[in-house]
Write a protein that holds these residues in place. Structure first.
Motif, PDB file in Angstrom:
ATOM      1  N   LEU A 123      29.055  37.949  37.954  1.00 30.52           N
ATOM      2  CA  LEU A 123      30.447  38.518  38.074  1.00 30.52           C
ATOM      3  C   LEU A 123      30.394  39.596  39.215  1.00 30.52           C
ATOM      4  CD1 LEU A 123      31.326  39.383  34.207  1.00 30.52           C
ATOM      5  CD2 LEU A 123      32.023  37.310  35.726  1.00 30.52           C
ATOM      6  N   GLY A 124      31.533  39.627  39.913  1.00 32.92           N
ATOM      7  CA  GLY A 124      31.690  40.749  40.661  1.00 32.92           C
ATOM      8  C   GLY A 124      32.827  41.485  40.397  1.00 32.92           C
ATOM      9  N   ASP A 125      33.286  42.616  41.165  1.00 36.35           N
ATOM     10  CA  ASP A 125      34.270  43.462  40.848  1.00 36.35           C
ATOM     11  C   ASP A 125      35.615  42.707  40.640  1.00 36.35           C
ATOM     12  OD1 ASP A 125      32.583  45.169  42.143  1.00 36.35           O
ATOM     13  OD2 ASP A 125      33.690  45.682  43.979  1.00 36.35           O
ATOM     14  N   GLY A 126      36.142  42.761  39.390  1.00 33.71           N
ATOM     15  CA  GLY A 126      37.409  42.532  38.996  1.00 33.71           C
ATOM     16  C   GLY A 126      37.393  41.113  38.016  1.00 33.71           C
ATOM     17  N   GLN A 127      36.141  40.591  37.887  1.00 35.00           N
ATOM     18  CA  GLN A 127      35.914  39.330  37.487  1.00 35.00           C
ATOM     19  C   GLN A 127      35.399  39.596  35.834  1.00 35.00           C
ATOM     20  OE1 GLN A 127      33.060  37.560  40.065  1.00 35.00           O
ATOM     21  NE2 GLN A 127      34.604  36.159  40.865  1.00 35.00           N
ATOM     22  N   LEU A 128      35.831  38.433  34.894  1.00 32.55           N
ATOM     23  CA  LEU A 128      35.791  38.698  33.677  1.00 32.55           C
ATOM     24  C   LEU A 128      35.127  37.204  32.882  1.00 32.55           C
ATOM     25  CD1 LEU A 128      37.901  40.436  30.994  1.00 32.55           C
ATOM     26  CD2 LEU A 128      38.047  37.787  31.115  1.00 32.55           C
TER      27      LEU A 128
END
Length: 128
Positions: free
Chosen positions: A79-84
């Motif tokens: 996961l990176g920024d803003g991922q869920l």
């Protein structure tokens, strides 16, 4: 000392910006807890490994900042920024922060049933 959890309509700052006067080290903290739901802000230093564990109930991991690997016995994702991502209850999983990372963990306590994908028939029945 009991943890202070948010009340209804109390704003929660997920990224916890440091004060310009006396910066506090960012720490993991439980932000909100009810009988059904818990929100936890996990602060993971670069290279931190959270060993395999499991929790009852469905959970989501939302990467607010950074990059984190999530591994289960059958699969893995990053996961990176803003991922869920969502995990089923009792699914063993581990985390590894590649860089300094902040994750919002949402736990569903006492779920009425196990998660299952929607098959679309619920939508048709609701529309009728």
């Amino acid at each position: 000392m009991a943890l202070k959890h948010a009340n209804p309509l109390e704003v929660i700052d997920l990224l916890h910006p440091e004060s310009s006067l006396e910066p506090e080290p960012a720490v993991s903290v439980s932000l909100l807890r009810t009988t059904e739901l818990q929100l936890i802000r996990l602060v993971l230093p670069a290279g931190h490994r959270m060993p395999s564990h499991h929790v009852p109930g469905v959970l989501t991991l939302h990467c607010l900042a950074g990059q984190v690997d999530i591994e289960t016995p059958g699969r893995q994702c990053t996961l990176g920024d803003g991922q869920l991502v969502m995990l089923q209850g009792d699914e063993p999983h581990s985390l590894h922060a590649r860089v300094p990372t902040v994750v919002l963990l949402t736990l569903i306590h006492n779920p009425p049933g196990a998660w299952r994908p929607r098959d679309g028939t619920d939508d048709a029945a609701a529309a009728a």
